[in-house]
Design a protein around this motif. Structure first.
Motif, mmCIF file in Angstrom:
data_model
loop_
_atom_site.group_PDB
_atom_site.id
_atom_site.type_symbol
_atom_site.label_atom_id
_atom_site.label_comp_id
_atom_site.label_asym_id
_atom_site.label_seq_id
_atom_site.Cartn_x
_atom_site.Cartn_y
_atom_site.Cartn_z
ATOM 1 N N ASP A 1 16.296 -38.921 36.268
ATOM 2 C CA ASP A 1 15.946 -38.812 37.691
ATOM 3 C C ASP A 1 15.604 -37.387 38.111
ATOM 4 O O ASP A 1 15.481 -37.103 39.304
ATOM 5 N N ASP A 2 15.470 -36.482 37.169
ATOM 6 C CA ASP A 2 15.132 -35.099 37.488
ATOM 7 C C ASP A 2 13.704 -35.038 38.036
ATOM 8 O O ASP A 2 12.771 -35.499 37.370
ATOM 9 N N PRO A 3 13.496 -34.477 39.231
ATOM 10 C CA PRO A 3 12.134 -34.406 39.779
ATOM 11 C C PRO A 3 11.187 -33.568 38.925
ATOM 12 O O PRO A 3 9.968 -33.702 39.029
ATOM 13 N N HIS A 4 11.733 -32.717 38.060
ATOM 14 C CA HIS A 4 10.899 -31.934 37.152
ATOM 15 C C HIS A 4 10.484 -32.735 35.926
ATOM 16 O O HIS A 4 9.686 -32.248 35.122
ATOM 17 N N GLY A 5 11.039 -33.935 35.782
ATOM 18 C CA GLY A 5 10.765 -34.724 34.586
ATOM 19 C C GLY A 5 11.793 -34.450 33.513
ATOM 20 O O GLY A 5 12.436 -33.396 33.503
ATOM 21 N N MET A 6 11.961 -35.375 32.613
ATOM 22 C CA MET A 6 12.978 -35.224 31.572
ATOM 23 C C MET A 6 12.720 -34.009 30.681
ATOM 24 O O MET A 6 13.647 -33.417 30.143
ATOM 25 N N ASP A 7 11.451 -33.627 30.548
ATOM 26 C CA ASP A 7 11.112 -32.483 29.705
ATOM 27 C C ASP A 7 10.778 -31.234 30.519
ATOM 28 O O ASP A 7 10.417 -30.205 29.959
ATOM 29 N N GLY A 8 10.879 -31.349 31.845
ATOM 30 C CA GLY A 8 10.558 -30.214 32.688
ATOM 31 C C GLY A 8 9.072 -29.961 32.832
ATOM 32 O O GLY A 8 8.644 -28.915 33.314
ATOM 33 N N GLU A 9 8.253 -30.944 32.455
ATOM 34 C CA GLU A 9 6.809 -30.739 32.464
ATOM 35 C C GLU A 9 6.230 -30.631 33.878
ATOM 36 O O GLU A 9 5.104 -30.174 34.058
ATOM 37 N N LYS A 10 7.021 -31.028 34.894
ATOM 38 C CA LYS A 10 6.542 -30.961 36.275
ATOM 39 C C LYS A 10 7.030 -29.708 37.004
ATOM 40 O O LYS A 10 6.790 -29.550 38.189
#
Length: 208
Positions: free
Chosen positions: A102-111
């Motif tokens: 549920d991380d708004p940055h995406g699971m890989d932080g790509e956002k």
């Protein structure tokens, strides 16, 4: 009782953590399909074994994922808190990719503004001590992929968008449609139409 490792993707680990997944389907190998087609006696769903014939006589054929009562420890995408500076040991905290669902940055932080900033270790490299999910096999059976029912599709931990357009399979098959889409996203276009033989492993979670 035997313990074996089993790989799950982050979405399926997420479903396991939410207790919405109690089944998994894995494609039978060509050798397993040949054995299944030559089974002399019935395949026993309760023990996960059957008998098949070969040049030397009848041979017992067992599910490679285990029998009821055996356990599966889950391998998932992960990382250690001391990466990349420290050694691989069991004194570090462990991070799991599925926890960033549920991380708004995406699971890989790509956002994120910084770009892709999370580096993960592949699930295949997870040691036993790093695993946090333990499953106990309840039953094993073999069937064609397309024999999956709506209830079994839901038991695969499937989620779907209720606003998505429903195709000709009808409203009563939403879970099955979503499972078909998941299967093809993992196994490639046409993999559903191929309708392979699959192992159906039903399990329950074991409290650590």
């Amino acid at each position: 009782m035997i313990e074996r490792p089993i790989l799950f993707s982050a979405p399926m680990v997420h479903a396991l953590l939410n207790c919405t997944k109690s089944q998994t389907r894995r494609i039978c190998t060509p050798a397993e399909v040949k054995a299944l087609c030559e089974i002399v006696g019935p395949f026993d769903d309760e023990t996960g074994t059957g008998w098949f014939g070969d040049a030397e006589g009848d041979v017992k054929f067992a599910c490679p994922y285990g029998q009821p009562g055996d356990r599966l420890w889950v391998r998932e995408t992960w990382q250690l808190s001391n990466h990349p500076f420290g050694p691989l040991d069991d004194t570090c905290s462990i991070f799991y990719r599925a926890d960033y669902w549920d991380d708004p940055h995406g699971m890989d932080g790509e956002k994120s503004h910084e770009g892709k900033y999370r580096t993960w270790r592949p699930s295949i490299h997870m040691p036993r001590w790093a695993s946090r999910i333990l499953l106990e096999i309840v039953s094993v059976r073999v069937e064609r992929l397309q024999e999956i029912s709506e209830a079994d599709s839901a038991a695969e931990g499937i989620v779907f968008d209720p606003h998505v357009a429903v195709d000709k399979m009808g409203l009563c098959s939403l879970y099955r449609i979503a499972y078909r889409e998941l299967w093809e996203s993992i196994n490639g276009p046409g993999s559903w139409s191929a309708n392979p033989w699959v192992w159906v492993v039903e399990f329950k979670q074991v409290t650590p």
